[in-house]
Scaffold this motif. Structure first.
Motif, PDB file in Angstrom:
ATOM      1  N   SER A  46       2.641 -34.597   2.192  1.00  0.00           N
ATOM      2  CA  SER A  46       1.557 -35.411   1.548  1.00  0.00           C
ATOM      3  C   SER A  46       1.984 -36.610   0.770  1.00  0.00           C
ATOM      4  CB  SER A  46       0.185 -34.667   1.338  1.00  0.00           C
ATOM      5  OG  SER A  46       0.014 -33.441   2.301  1.00  0.00           O
ATOM      6  N   VAL A  49       3.983 -39.317   2.625  1.00  0.00           N
ATOM      7  CA  VAL A  49       3.279 -39.413   3.764  1.00  0.00           C
ATOM      8  C   VAL A  49       2.409 -40.854   2.286  1.00  0.00           C
ATOM      9  CG1 VAL A  49       1.023 -39.629   5.754  1.00  0.00           C
ATOM     10  CG2 VAL A  49       3.246 -38.113   5.535  1.00  0.00           C
ATOM     11  N   ALA A  74      -0.663 -36.345   8.715  1.00  0.00           N
ATOM     12  CA  ALA A  74      -0.516 -35.366   8.325  1.00  0.00           C
ATOM     13  C   ALA A  74      -1.440 -34.717   8.272  1.00  0.00           C
ATOM     14  CB  ALA A  74      -0.188 -36.256   6.676  1.00  0.00           C
TER      15      ALA A  74
END
Length: 90
Positions: A46, A49, A74
């Motif tokens: 996470s 991203v 995501a």
């Protein structure tokens, strides 16, 4: 162990066994280690991203809708990665 414990002890404990059977303790430890590893994977994925999206927003290469879709994608990948815990066998 079991339902005989006080609520305070159950709240402060790391592991609460709901049955008086200690045979499941190794499985519980294995499952908790696997869960911690998957949690760390999900957090790193996470963050990576989000960082990539942040880098691509400043030059204008990433639009609002692309950012929303990347964030939603995501989240779906993180959820699917966490679902791997359901396949852990005793």
């Amino acid at each position: 162990m079991g339902g005989a414990g006080t609520d305070t002890a159950m709240e402060t404990a790391d592991i609460v066994l709901m049955a008086d059977n200690l045979e499941k303790l190794p499985h519980t430890i294995k499952l908790s280690r696997k869960a911690l590893a998957i949690i760390k994977q999900n957090i790193w994925f996470s963050l990576i991203v989000k960082f990539i999206a942040l880098v691509l927003i400043f030059p204008g290469w990433l639009t609002l809708w692309m950012a929303v879709l990347s964030d939603t994608g995501a989240a779906i990948i993180v959820i699917l990665n966490a679902l791997r815990l359901l396949r852990v066998k005793e």
